[in-house]
Scaffold this motif. Sequence first.
Motif, mmCIF file in Angstrom:
data_model
loop_
_atom_site.group_PDB
_atom_site.id
_atom_site.type_symbol
_atom_site.label_atom_id
_atom_site.label_comp_id
_atom_site.label_asym_id
_atom_site.label_seq_id
_atom_site.Cartn_x
_atom_site.Cartn_y
_atom_site.Cartn_z
ATOM 1 N N ASP A 166 10.367 7.967 3.616
ATOM 2 C CA ASP A 166 10.658 6.864 2.705
ATOM 3 C C ASP A 166 11.832 7.233 1.806
ATOM 4 O OD1 ASP A 166 10.403 4.406 1.495
ATOM 5 O OD2 ASP A 166 8.253 4.589 1.149
ATOM 6 N N PHE A 168 13.305 6.378 -2.329
ATOM 7 C CA PHE A 168 13.000 5.804 -3.638
ATOM 8 C C PHE A 168 14.280 5.754 -4.464
ATOM 9 C CE2 PHE A 168 12.150 6.504 -8.135
ATOM 10 C CZ PHE A 168 11.278 5.459 -8.409
ATOM 11 N N SER A 246 4.769 1.543 -8.612
ATOM 12 C CA SER A 246 5.965 2.283 -8.220
ATOM 13 C C SER A 246 5.622 3.520 -7.412
ATOM 14 C CB SER A 246 6.749 2.688 -9.473
ATOM 15 O OG SER A 246 7.840 3.501 -9.144
ATOM 16 N N LYS A 247 6.573 3.957 -6.584
ATOM 17 C CA LYS A 247 6.456 5.210 -5.852
ATOM 18 C C LYS A 247 6.898 6.401 -6.694
ATOM 19 C CE LYS A 247 7.853 2.736 -1.648
ATOM 20 N NZ LYS A 247 8.909 2.630 -0.608
ATOM 21 N N TYR A 251 6.087 10.396 -5.517
ATOM 22 C CA TYR A 251 7.266 10.849 -4.793
ATOM 23 C C TYR A 251 8.204 11.713 -5.625
ATOM 24 C CZ TYR A 251 6.100 7.655 -0.961
ATOM 25 O OH TYR A 251 5.479 7.031 0.075
ATOM 26 N N GLU A 258 -1.702 6.229 -7.895
ATOM 27 C CA GLU A 258 -1.347 4.974 -7.248
ATOM 28 C C GLU A 258 -1.702 3.829 -8.189
ATOM 29 O OE1 GLU A 258 -3.302 4.804 -3.510
ATOM 30 O OE2 GLU A 258 -2.476 6.707 -2.793
#
Length: 277
Positions: A166, A168, A246-247, A251, A258
């Motif tokens: 991923d 961000f 948000s991640k 991350y 979470e």
Amino acid sequence: TPADSNLTHQGHITSDSLDMKKLLGHEQPLGKVAFNLDFQGDQSPQKPASLHLKGAIPTLQYSDYTYQNIQLNGRFRKNTFDGVVGLEDPNVGLQVDGHFGISRRIPTFDLTARLAHFRPHDLKLTDKREGHEYAGILNAHFTGNNPDNITGNIHIDSLWAYLPRDTFFMPQLAIRAETSEEGKRVTTVKSEAIEAHIEGEYTYETLPTSFVQILKRYLPSLVGTTPPHIRKADNEFTFDLKLADSKFYPYVLDIPLEISPAATLHGFISNKQERVE
């Protein structure tokens, strides 16, 4: 030479492999360094002596990693440095332009840092975050020599985190650290992912742990499995938080949190007393 004369000296210094451990001791982290530098020094009765350095440091061993392609162009004057330091290593691309003052017990910094790429696992700075890469622009005006005595402002623009599965992006992140009249640490954070005001007794290294421990106890559905590397916290502080979906937390901060939907939290945490209000 007359006492009121101006003195200038210049030259060139080079080494293929200067062993800093033999000079400074084996307990410190610097190892072998190669450098190729031009210098010019100036001294006069009217102003402090100064030394201008310009050149390259092809390799520098620090801890367990050998950094490559360091460029230096700046002036040292009375325990200060003004100039530019560049680093074009396969695992970190960085340019720092600013002022560094070390004349006091607590140093001062006024700088802009442009980070093209930063891979902490490959630099052997951590055994976690394998495959993670970060980039961004940082403007900083602060005093301090470790995270827990910093006072001032740090502003980050265009923070990117490239992860194995991923990506961000955060447009801006502003952090202000100061000490209140009562001697308590005060931290203010503003970004699209989080807004925070935290005041009390805490260390930055264990601050995320405080929230994870409390949330895991009272709201376990918000928190995933706590990683074994998280250190025990012994903090006590008040807080006001606005957390976006948000991640950013898992991350970038490596916090197993979470949030969905966004949440607002405020209160008091004491890890010492294991309570929250």
